[in-house]
Structures are given as structure tokens and as C-alpha cells.
Design a protein around this motif. Structure first.
Motif, short mmCIF file in Angstrom:
data_model
loop_
_atom_site.label_atom_id
_atom_site.label_comp_id
_atom_site.label_asym_id
_atom_site.label_seq_id
_atom_site.Cartn_x
_atom_site.Cartn_y
_atom_site.Cartn_z
N THR A 19 53.36 57.52 9.56
CA THR A 19 54.55 56.70 9.50
C THR A 19 55.74 57.63 9.66
O THR A 19 55.78 58.71 9.08
CB THR A 19 54.63 55.87 8.19
OG1 THR A 19 55.78 55.02 8.27
CG2 THR A 19 54.69 56.72 6.96
N TRP A 20 56.69 57.23 10.49
CA TRP A 20 57.84 58.07 10.83
C TRP A 20 59.04 57.72 9.96
O TRP A 20 59.12 56.62 9.44
CB TRP A 20 58.17 57.89 12.31
CG TRP A 20 57.06 58.37 13.17
CD1 TRP A 20 55.86 57.74 13.39
CD2 TRP A 20 57.01 59.57 13.90
NE1 TRP A 20 55.07 58.49 14.22
CE2 TRP A 20 55.75 59.62 14.56
CE3 TRP A 20 57.88 60.63 14.07
CZ2 TRP A 20 55.37 60.68 15.36
CZ3 TRP A 20 57.49 61.68 14.88
CH2 TRP A 20 56.26 61.70 15.51
N PRO A 21 59.97 58.65 9.81
CA PRO A 21 61.11 58.45 8.91
C PRO A 21 61.93 57.20 9.23
O PRO A 21 62.46 56.57 8.32
CB PRO A 21 61.96 59.70 9.11
CG PRO A 21 61.04 60.72 9.65
CD PRO A 21 59.98 59.97 10.42
N GLN A 57 61.08 62.54 6.21
CA GLN A 57 59.71 63.06 6.22
C GLN A 57 58.76 62.13 6.96
O GLN A 57 58.82 60.92 6.81
CB GLN A 57 59.20 63.25 4.80
CG GLN A 57 59.96 64.25 4.00
CD GLN A 57 59.80 65.65 4.53
OE1 GLN A 57 58.73 66.05 4.93
NE2 GLN A 57 60.88 66.39 4.54
N THR A 58 57.86 62.72 7.72
CA THR A 58 56.74 62.00 8.31
C THR A 58 55.57 62.11 7.35
O THR A 58 55.31 63.18 6.81
CB THR A 58 56.36 62.61 9.67
OG1 THR A 58 57.47 62.48 10.56
CG2 THR A 58 55.15 61.92 10.27
N LEU A 113 57.02 56.17 -0.41
CA LEU A 113 57.21 56.16 1.05
C LEU A 113 58.67 55.93 1.42
O LEU A 113 59.19 56.56 2.34
CB LEU A 113 56.31 55.11 1.69
CG LEU A 113 54.82 55.41 1.67
CD1 LEU A 113 54.03 54.21 2.18
CD2 LEU A 113 54.49 56.65 2.48
N ALA A 114 59.35 55.04 0.70
CA ALA A 114 60.76 54.79 0.98
C ALA A 114 61.59 56.06 0.77
O ALA A 114 62.43 56.40 1.61
CB ALA A 114 61.28 53.66 0.10
N ASP A 115 61.33 56.77 -0.32
CA ASP A 115 62.06 58.02 -0.57
C ASP A 115 61.78 59.06 0.51
O ASP A 115 62.68 59.75 0.97
CB ASP A 115 61.67 58.60 -1.94
CG ASP A 115 62.22 57.80 -3.10
OD1 ASP A 115 63.15 56.97 -2.88
OD2 ASP A 115 61.73 57.99 -4.22
N LEU A 116 60.52 59.18 0.91
CA LEU A 116 60.17 60.16 1.94
C LEU A 116 60.79 59.81 3.28
O LEU A 116 61.28 60.69 4.00
CB LEU A 116 58.65 60.26 2.07
CG LEU A 116 57.94 60.91 0.88
CD1 LEU A 116 56.44 60.67 0.96
CD2 LEU A 116 58.26 62.39 0.82
N ARG A 117 60.82 58.54 3.63
CA ARG A 117 61.44 58.13 4.90
C ARG A 117 62.94 58.42 4.88
O ARG A 117 63.49 58.91 5.86
CB ARG A 117 61.20 56.64 5.14
CG ARG A 117 59.78 56.34 5.55
CD ARG A 117 59.60 54.85 5.81
NE ARG A 117 58.21 54.57 6.11
CZ ARG A 117 57.50 53.62 5.52
NH1 ARG A 117 58.04 52.86 4.59
NH2 ARG A 117 56.26 53.42 5.85
N ARG A 118 63.60 58.11 3.75
CA ARG A 118 65.04 58.39 3.65
C ARG A 118 65.33 59.87 3.79
O ARG A 118 66.37 60.26 4.30
CB ARG A 118 65.58 57.86 2.32
CG ARG A 118 65.91 56.39 2.34
CD ARG A 118 66.76 55.98 1.14
NE ARG A 118 66.06 56.15 -0.13
CZ ARG A 118 65.19 55.28 -0.65
NH1 ARG A 118 64.91 54.18 0.00
NH2 ARG A 118 64.61 55.52 -1.80
N SER A 119 64.41 60.71 3.34
CA SER A 119 64.64 62.16 3.43
C SER A 119 64.17 62.73 4.78
O SER A 119 64.22 63.94 4.97
CB SER A 119 63.94 62.88 2.28
OG SER A 119 62.54 62.81 2.42
N ALA A 170 54.51 67.99 7.95
CA ALA A 170 54.43 66.60 7.52
C ALA A 170 53.94 66.55 6.08
O ALA A 170 53.41 67.52 5.56
CB ALA A 170 53.48 65.81 8.42
N ILE A 171 54.11 65.40 5.47
CA ILE A 171 53.56 65.14 4.15
C ILE A 171 52.22 64.46 4.38
O ILE A 171 52.13 63.46 5.10
CB ILE A 171 54.47 64.21 3.34
CG1 ILE A 171 55.88 64.76 3.21
CG2 ILE A 171 53.85 63.91 1.97
CD1 ILE A 171 56.01 66.01 2.38
N ALA A 172 51.17 64.99 3.78
CA ALA A 172 49.84 64.42 3.93
C ALA A 172 49.49 63.60 2.69
O ALA A 172 49.57 64.11 1.57
CB ALA A 172 48.81 65.52 4.15
#
Length: 109
Positions: free
Chosen positions: A105-107, A56-57, A48-54, A22-24
Motif C-alpha cells: 500500500t502506497w502513502p 511510508q510504503t 496504516l493511516a499514520d504510516l501513509r501520512r508519514s 519500506a515498512i514490512a
């Protein structure tokens, strides 16, 4: 507000909240005189939007109830919470307790 603060994100290879990877989020700080203006939310919203699209949790821990409300508005959920009483934190024989919330937060959110 010049130099309002920055979020710090890192990839952890150790299991966090029962997730293998996960990303902390660490040390999300906005100067006190700049708080309450939406600056912290703006700093995190795009990342957060970029991480969710990719896919990542993102996970975090906090010891401040105000932060639970802040991160909840950004899509984080409390997964667990507990009281900690570390032994002899300051080397003076006293015990200091603190409460800790574990959030993620989940992807797909």
C-alpha cells in the motif's frame, strides 16, 4: 476477546517490491475465535493511516487467499504472486509447494 493478537511492523533496509525502503508487516494474527469481528482491521487501520501520512510504503507477503481479501479491504494491492517449491523443507526428501502473494500500500492511498 482478551489477548486477540497484535500486528508486527518493522523497517526493512533491503529492497522490497522494487522499493529501496519500506515498512514490512509481519505476523498479523487474530485468535481464530475472535476473527470476523473487525478486530484485525481495527488493529491495523490506525497504524496504516499514520504510516501513509508519514509517506511510508507498507509491504507484506501472504500464502493464504483469505488474507488477500482482508488486506485488499485495507488498501493493499497485489503486486505479484508466484508458486514456490522449496527443496527438502522438512528434511524428508519431499517437496512442498505453496502460493505466495506480494502486496503493498502506497502513502497516497
Amino acid at each position: 476477546c482478551p489477548a486477540i493478537g497484535t500486528p508486527s511492523l518493522h523497517i526493512s533496509s533491503r529492497p522490497l517490491f522494487s522499493r529501496a525502503k519500506a515498512i514490512a508487516l509481519e505476523r498479523m494474527v487474530v485468535r481464530p475465535d475472535c476473527q470476523g469481528r473487525g478486530l484485525g482491521s481495527a488493529l491495523l487501520r490506525g497504524a496504516l493511516a499514520d504510516l501513509r501520512r508519514s509517506g511510508q510504503t507498507v509491504v507484506l507477503t501472504t500464502q493464504d487467499k483469505r488474507n488477500v481479501n482482508f488486506y485488499s479491504r485495507l488498501g493493499f494491492h497485489v503486486r505479484s504472486e508466484r508458486d514456490y517449491i522449496p527443496s527438502d523443507v522438512h528434511g524428508d526428501g519431499a517437496q512442498y509447494a505453496f502460493h505466495c502473494w506480494f502486496m503493498d500500500t502506497w502513502p497516497t492511498e
